[in-house]
Design an enzyme around this catalytic site. Sequence first.
Site, PDB file in Angstrom:
ATOM      1  N   ASP A   1       1.439  -0.935   0.272  1.00 51.37           N
ATOM      2  CA  ASP A   1      -0.048  -0.221   0.174  1.00 51.37           C
ATOM      3  C   ASP A   1       1.201   1.006  -0.162  1.00 51.37           C
ATOM      4  OD1 ASP A   1      -2.409   1.836   0.270  1.00 51.37           O
ATOM      5  OD2 ASP A   1      -1.264   1.910   2.145  1.00 51.37           O
TER       6      ASP A   1
ATOM      7  N   ASP B   1      -1.207  -0.690   5.766  1.00 48.75           N
ATOM      8  CA  ASP B   1      -1.825   0.166   7.493  1.00 48.75           C
ATOM      9  C   ASP B   1      -3.157  -0.029   7.707  1.00 48.75           C
ATOM     10  OD1 ASP B   1      -1.146   1.829   5.457  1.00 48.75           O
ATOM     11  OD2 ASP B   1      -1.198   3.539   7.673  1.00 48.75           O
TER      12      ASP B   1
ATOM     13  N   ASP C   1      -6.992  -1.793   4.332  1.00 46.53           N
ATOM     14  CA  ASP C   1      -6.717  -2.861   3.769  1.00 46.53           C
ATOM     15  C   ASP C   1      -6.412  -4.803   4.472  1.00 46.53           C
ATOM     16  OD1 ASP C   1      -4.957  -1.392   2.152  1.00 46.53           O
ATOM     17  OD2 ASP C   1      -3.577  -0.510   3.148  1.00 46.53           O
TER      18      ASP C   1
END
Length: 355
Positions: A72, A250, A254
């Site tokens: 991410d 995080d 996610d």
Amino acid sequence: LTFIGWLVAGVSIHDALITAIAVLIITCPCALALAIPAVQVVASGALFRSGVILNAGDAIERLAGIDTVVFDKTGTLTLPEPRVVNVTSLDSELLQAAARLALSSRHPLAVALSREAITRTPFDGAVEHPGQGVCAIVEAVEMRLGSPEFCNVVETHKSIASMICFRHGNRTSLIEIAQSLRSDAVEVVQSLRERGLDLCILSGDRAESVAPVAKALGIESWQAGLKPADKIARIEEWKAHGCRIAMVGDGLNDAPSLAAAYVSLSPISAADLTQAQADAVFLGEKLRPVLDAITIASRARSLMTENLWLAVIYNAIAVPVAIAGAVTPLIAALAMSGSSLLVTLNALRAGGRRQ
């Protein structure tokens, strides 16, 4: 069976019993039983020293088997909190005045700017104009912090999405605020690439925000504007082609992607639900623990294999010798202890220096 075999061969009951006891001792599966757990314990300790806390017992084995790392962007490759990124080009006096004025605003950009303030006391009489900015008059000098229009500044060619203007009398500054890359992100990404891993960024942010990060890190494969379901779809598609994916993220959104991946990691700054879903959590503001986790896991898997072979070779040699009556129970005990010690010493290599 050894005892009966030696009796049939015509030896005394005493000698047959001694041989049977030696075989029983030497075939004790201590080395085989220690082969995997000893490495896991040492590797877990090495991971902890590197700032990685395991949530899953089989995370080490799965980390060792990955071929793709998916990141991410926000809060993972970048620091979770936005910061002033053009500090070096700003006048320090103006920056401190702007940061102190920002203490009186609740706007996200102002909150990020306020972290630069050395003096944590707001200016008296500061007034916030919601959606525009905050102003104050200090020592007969007007200060304004906010949008270009609010500060009476002609808009520049730069995007104002991450810019905040500050006007102090006739002096004006444009302060750029963004989530900066983790300090070692470039180095870590390069090391992962050198290990032969495929790298990708899956982000819910706009393409304009993701592209510069991907370029800075040299990651060619990236996708932006993804919803949680889109990330899961990408991961499932890669899994269908045989990819073993380590997902690093995080955000609360996610968590489903972490669950879908072969193995997952999240920073300690992640949402509680995300940390709970991840197979491992890493500490600090650096990305290095992700590389350490993969490196230590790979070394641990190699040592597990070595230990299993050591146990097999020991039994392949020692058992026939014991059955032949060539060893006493004392020698058998020493051989069995020696094999266990050898396996344990080999496992200690899992806690060696980081590579």
